[in-house]
Motif scaffolding. Structure first.
Motif, PDB file in Angstrom:
ATOM      1  N   THR A   1      38.295 -28.648   3.291  1.00  0.00           N
ATOM      2  CA  THR A   1      38.160 -27.412   2.802  1.00  0.00           C
ATOM      3  C   THR A   1      38.306 -26.449   4.200  1.00  0.00           C
ATOM      4  O   THR A   1      38.949 -25.327   3.905  1.00  0.00           O
ATOM      5  CB  THR A   1      36.702 -26.870   2.075  1.00  0.00           C
ATOM      6  OG1 THR A   1      36.503 -28.184   1.230  1.00  0.00           O
ATOM      7  CG2 THR A   1      36.738 -25.589   1.660  1.00  0.00           C
ATOM      8  N   TYR A   2      37.693 -26.808   5.055  1.00  0.00           N
ATOM      9  CA  TYR A   2      37.692 -26.000   6.339  1.00  0.00           C
ATOM     10  C   TYR A   2      39.279 -25.829   6.872  1.00  0.00           C
ATOM     11  O   TYR A   2      39.818 -24.853   7.373  1.00  0.00           O
ATOM     12  CB  TYR A   2      36.953 -26.610   7.530  1.00  0.00           C
ATOM     13  CG  TYR A   2      37.119 -25.610   8.775  1.00  0.00           C
ATOM     14  CD1 TYR A   2      36.359 -24.778   9.008  1.00  0.00           C
ATOM     15  CD2 TYR A   2      37.708 -26.142   9.828  1.00  0.00           C
ATOM     16  CE1 TYR A   2      36.345 -23.768  10.040  1.00  0.00           C
ATOM     17  CE2 TYR A   2      37.961 -25.542  11.311  1.00  0.00           C
ATOM     18  CZ  TYR A   2      36.805 -24.660  11.255  1.00  0.00           C
ATOM     19  OH  TYR A   2      37.241 -23.631  12.282  1.00  0.00           O
ATOM     20  N   ALA A   3      39.955 -26.984   6.606  1.00  0.00           N
ATOM     21  CA  ALA A   3      41.553 -27.031   6.999  1.00  0.00           C
ATOM     22  C   ALA A   3      42.384 -25.843   6.080  1.00  0.00           C
ATOM     23  O   ALA A   3      43.241 -25.438   6.722  1.00  0.00           O
ATOM     24  CB  ALA A   3      41.930 -28.470   6.714  1.00  0.00           C
ATOM     25  N   TRP A   4      41.762 -25.443   5.137  1.00  0.00           N
ATOM     26  CA  TRP A   4      42.476 -24.434   4.242  1.00  0.00           C
ATOM     27  C   TRP A   4      42.379 -23.043   5.045  1.00  0.00           C
ATOM     28  O   TRP A   4      43.499 -22.181   4.939  1.00  0.00           O
ATOM     29  CB  TRP A   4      42.105 -24.268   2.759  1.00  0.00           C
ATOM     30  CG  TRP A   4      42.418 -25.101   1.987  1.00  0.00           C
ATOM     31  CD1 TRP A   4      41.880 -26.171   1.546  1.00  0.00           C
ATOM     32  CD2 TRP A   4      43.788 -25.008   1.156  1.00  0.00           C
ATOM     33  NE1 TRP A   4      42.729 -27.089   0.670  1.00  0.00           N
ATOM     34  CE2 TRP A   4      44.014 -26.413   0.501  1.00  0.00           C
ATOM     35  CE3 TRP A   4      44.870 -24.379   1.526  1.00  0.00           C
ATOM     36  CZ2 TRP A   4      45.067 -26.597  -0.219  1.00  0.00           C
ATOM     37  CZ3 TRP A   4      46.182 -24.747   0.606  1.00  0.00           C
ATOM     38  CH2 TRP A   4      46.032 -25.890   0.033  1.00  0.00           C
ATOM     39  N   LEU A   5      41.445 -22.992   5.897  1.00  0.00           N
ATOM     40  CA  LEU A   5      41.505 -21.682   6.842  1.00  0.00           C
ATOM     41  C   LEU A   5      42.674 -21.748   7.479  1.00  0.00           C
ATOM     42  O   LEU A   5      43.303 -20.519   7.936  1.00  0.00           O
ATOM     43  CB  LEU A   5      40.086 -21.710   7.614  1.00  0.00           C
ATOM     44  CG  LEU A   5      38.890 -21.659   7.152  1.00  0.00           C
ATOM     45  CD1 LEU A   5      37.675 -21.719   7.953  1.00  0.00           C
ATOM     46  CD2 LEU A   5      38.718 -20.225   6.338  1.00  0.00           C
TER      47      LEU A   5
END
Lengths: 349, 265, 277
Positions: free
Chosen positions: C111-115
């Motif tokens: 999910t963080y990678a979507w940042l």
């Protein structure tokens, strides 16, 4: 202690959640006999077998094995082995390991196990199958392994729960004879459960006919076939014509509007009874000579004989005969006194 | 033909959607700069630094220890429970099965706060024990749900047959029942392990001072920017699992082919 | 022969770690002070507080986003399930594992990678600016949270539908075609009705975690973003008002049990009506 009986069931009853599936069963099983529990599904025959095997506890009554009460004894301490309905072979073990299972538990030496397994495989005609996996065997072969696995423990009694149910007709006939021979050879008691009356008649020394948790009749195959005790037994074993009648006096019975000579006695005067006549016992003759007269209404070829339905105006009679009469033919029928079987009328709910 | 291309394209797009973040993560584990936005050259330094980062290593240590203990304990309790439940009947079985479903259908956060409430009520100090207990609690139901179908598939007379041949109930269980349901037990254990290793919500509420796992570390790092060391670690774990899957898959396709052959016979 | 006893340790576990905690949460929800167990003060204040528009809005946004993500995963996932189910067994096993594999990477990290992907200098904005449009605000809004939910829960929709679809006997479709149904009719009359159990499972498996999440909203919605899950987290971990937090948890549980009851009813209704045809 009674020497002739190996297993005695005394007043066995079984309830599941308040529903009575076995009602006061009394059964005395002789040493070395081939006994069959016969009845439709749900009659309690399998439950009876499971109680003997120790997998179920009776609600009431006791089981005596060689004079000792074994009601409370768990299955693994009974000298009884079972061949299960779908064999219950251990799928993760090969043929040898399956058969050796019981011997390993008894800590029999490896050498003895080897020779015993070999010997029993010869008995069931599966020489050199030791290392085969269970899934590679056909139904008939699995059946033999299941029997071998039980017999190798040299039980006093072998229980068989519809063991031939999953086989096709031809194989089943072969196995019936083979099982009977096997029983004679090893000389132990077989208790056999089936719903197939023909199978029961072919193999058994005695048959216990059961229905709705109650024993209906116990006897030799010949007795059961020729002298059914009640309507249920008559209908369940073989084909039959069952007619209402009146017992006028000893050796005289009235049915289908006529008085017949018979060999039965001991009924009340003018007692209402049921009369059983097997289809093969009705002999076809010309109409004038017949005790009963009627018209053929249907005919079916059954291989060895023809099955005909003959209507005498009120009753449809079923006849088995090698003589063919075409539909519409007027015929007469004769029945010998010894082939008329009179039964007490039982009111069944 | 056009339809076939469209179908292919759709599946590829969906894979792109699912794998894009993973690809980004893996790429940025080789990025020279610490910033997550810009690419400034290839490096392996995060993979080296990983083994010096005490915070991350500690989190990894607790994650693995808890996942191992939770999966082993829940597999043992769950397998025995499944065998017992299988033997129950009627209303009792229904009640137990429904209670077993509760942690599965309840949102993680509700399970998390209810366990947190329990531990406070019992005055247990939050830490390793509370985290382990809560992991076992949410793992057991999945073990049961994967063992129970195997029991139902089993020929129900198998245990009886063993006892008929002289086996005591315990011996029959060891030699016949357990070997029969072992695939279900393994699935359950693996499931428990992955659930535990990936858990965040329940651990987050039931952690204690000094006890943390990877998910919690990542969450707390998220605000100040995630250390690329984590990317490196995740890349290593991910490829490790991938290789494991390929090995298992190779074995199971072999089995599958064998089965197909048997069937064709 | 009786093996019931082997489940007794777990029965004890259920009581201590599943039942008692829920009772405690309920107790917190209907009491005011947390003095001593002997002078509990029963009240419905904690529930009344939730009726405040401020909190009600949070519930509304949570449910709205959860519903939207459920619908989107269904629309995106159903065709995939069908396409894979129609493949040869060897190929479909590989394809379906490819949808499971992403779940092996820590979901916070994914999910963080979507940042990185959605950020001002991210890849997507880079492509957009190359096309001649200004950089867009893709992060810290409803859209970003929705995307995170769809991304995380899409496999939960595909898997149950897929597993129902592969079990459907192919001869059913063939016999429908044999009886004159075209491809579209085969889908609406056979495939779709038979896959409803899978759809129901998929819907519950997506809706439940979506409505209760607090991680996706925190990471992609920003620190101020509030969903009902964040509210519970806030009450338990930061404000320390366990009574109010428990009340919200109970409301969330009731909400989810209701959803399950409704979907289950829909499922049985379908079965009943199928019997009529």
């Amino acid at each position: 202690m009674n020497k002739t009986y190996i297993i005695e069931l005394e007043n066995i009853s079984k309830e599941y959640d308040g529903i009575r599936v076995l009602d006061n069963i009394n059964l005395y099983i002789k040493r070395n006999e081939f006994l069959t529990l016969l009845g439709p599904s749900g009659c309690g025959k399998t439950t009876t077998l499971r109680i003997i095997g120790g997998f179920e506890q009776p609600t009431e009554g006791k089981i005596i094995f060689e004079g000792k009460d074994i009601t409370e004894v768990p299955p693994y301490k009974r000298q009884i082995n079972t061949v299960f309905q779908r064999y219950a072979l251990f799928p993760h073990m090969n043929v040898f390991e399956n058969i050796a299972f019981g011997l390993n538990i008894k800590k029999v030496s490896q050498k003895e196990i080897n020779s015993k397994v070999k010997e029993i495989l010869r008995l069931v005609n599966l020489q050199s199958f030791e290392n085969r996996s269970i899934e590679s065997l056909s139904g008939g072969q699995q059946q033999r392994v299941a029997i071998a696995r039980a017999l190798v423990n040299e039980p006093e009694v072998l229980l068989l729960d519809e063991p031939l149910g999953a086989l096709d007709l031809k194989l089943r006939k072969e196995m019936q004879i083979e099982l009977k021979n096997m029983q004679k050879r090893v000389g132990i008691t077989f208790i056999y459960v089936t719903h197939d009356q023909e199978e029961a008649l072919t193999m058994s020394d005695s048959i216990v006919v059961m229905d709705k948790g109650v024993v209906q009749q116990i006897g030799t195959p010949v007795d059961i076939y020729n002298e059914p005790k009640n309507r249920f037994v008559a209908q369940f074993i073989g084909d039959s014509n069952i007619i209402n009648g009146i017992m006028l006096e000893d050796f005289k019975v009235e049915f289908a509007g006529k008085v017949f000579d018979c060999v039965d006695k001991g009924f009340d005067k003018n007692e209402s009874v049921e009369v059983v006549i097997r289809p093969e016992d009705l002999e076809i003759t010309i109409q004038e000579k017949g005790q009963l007269k009627g018209i053929v209404t249907s005919i079916t070829f059954k291989g060895v004989h023809y099955e005909m339905i003959v209507n005498d105006g009120t009753i449809d009679w079923k006849i088995h005969s090698t003589i063919m009469k075409s539909v519409g033919t007027k015929i007469g029928m004769i029945v010998a006194p010894e082939n008329i079987h009179v039964m007490k009328k039982v009111t069944r709910e | 033909m056009v339809g076939k291309i469209l179908k292919r394209l759709y599946i590829i797009l969906m894979f792109l959607f699912l794998y894009a973040p993973i690809i980004v993560l893996i790429i940025f584990s080789f990025n020279e700069s610490k910033s997550r936005g810009t690419w400034s050259g290839f490096t392996l330094k995060w993979y080296i630094e990983l083994f010096r980062d005490a915070e991350v290593l500690k989190a990894l240590y607790y994650t693995v220890i808890i996942a191992l203990s939770a999966s082993i304990i829940s597999t043992i309790i769950g397998t025995f429970a499944a065998i017992g439940i299988y033997d129950m009947c009627g209303i009792n079985k229904k009640i137990v099965l429904n209670l077993n479903y509760l942690p599965v259908i309840n949102p993680d956060i509700v399970t998390a706060v209810s366990l947190m409430t329990l531990f406070r009520f019992l005055r247990l100090e939050f830490g390793f024990v509370t985290m382990l207990l809560s992991h076992i609690t949410f793992c057991i139901p999945y073990v049961i749900l994967s063992v129970l179908p195997k029991l139902q598939q089993m020929n129900k007379h198998l245990a009886e047959a063993a006892m008929d041949l002289g086996a005591t109930p315990m011996y029959a269980m060891k030699k016949v029942v357990i070997p029969e349901i072992i695939p279900g037990i393994i699935t359950g254990a693996l499931m428990a392990f992955t659930l535990s290793i990936d858990d965040f919500v329940i651990s987050f509420f039931n952690k204690g001072a000094g006890i943390t796992n990877l998910s919690i570390t990542i969450f707390s790092m998220a605000r100040r920017g995630i250390n690329p060391v984590i990317n490196a670690l995740s890349t290593l774990m991910f490829t490790g699992l991938l290789i494991l899957l390929l090995v298992i898959n190779k074995r199971s396709t072999k089995n599958l082919n064998k089965e197909v052959k048997l069937y064709e016979k | 022969m009786k093996m019931k006893w082997t489940s007794y340790p777990y029965l004890l576990w259920i009581i201590i770690f599943i039942l008692v905690p829920l009772v405690l949460v309920l107790l917190y929800a209907i009491t005011a002070t947390e003095e001593h167990i002997s002078n509990l003060e029963f009240t419905l204040d904690n529930f009344n507080r939730f009726l405040d528009p401020k909190y009600f809005d949070v519930l509304w946004v949570s449910v709205k986003l959860a519903l939207q993500s459920t619908v989107m995963t269904l629309i995106l996932g159903y065709p995939i399930a069908i396409l894979i189910a129609k493949e040869k067994p060897s190929k479909r096993n590989i394809l379906i594992s490819l949808f499971i594999i992403p779940m092996w990477m820590n979901f916070l990290l994914r999910t963080y990678a979507w940042l990185t992907l959605l950020g001002k200098n991210g890849i997507i904005n880079f492509i957009i600016s190359q096309l001649g449009f200004g950089p867009l605000d893709l992060l810290y809004n409803d859209g970003a949270v929705l995307l995170g939910m769809v991304y995380n829960f899409l496999p939960f929709m595909i898997l149950p539908i897929y597993s129902v679809l592969v079990k459907i006997d192919n001869s059913l479709m063939e016999s429908a075609e044999d009886l004159g149904a075209n491809k579209f009719q085969v889908f609406t009359k056979i495939t779709l009705p038979l896959s409803i159990p899978g759809i129901i499972t998929g819907i519950t498996m997506v809706f439940m975690p979506a409505v209760s999440t607090f991680v996706i909203s925190r990471l992609l919605g920003g620190g101020q973003y509030m969903l009902i899950g964040n509210l519970v987290e806030q009450q338990f971990l930061w404000v320390g008002d366990w009574h109010f937090g428990s009340a919200i948890s109970i409301i969330m549980m009731i909400f989810i049990l209701l959803t399950m009851a409704i979907t289950a009813k829909f499922d049985t209704q379908k079965k009943g009506s199928r019997g009529l045809w």
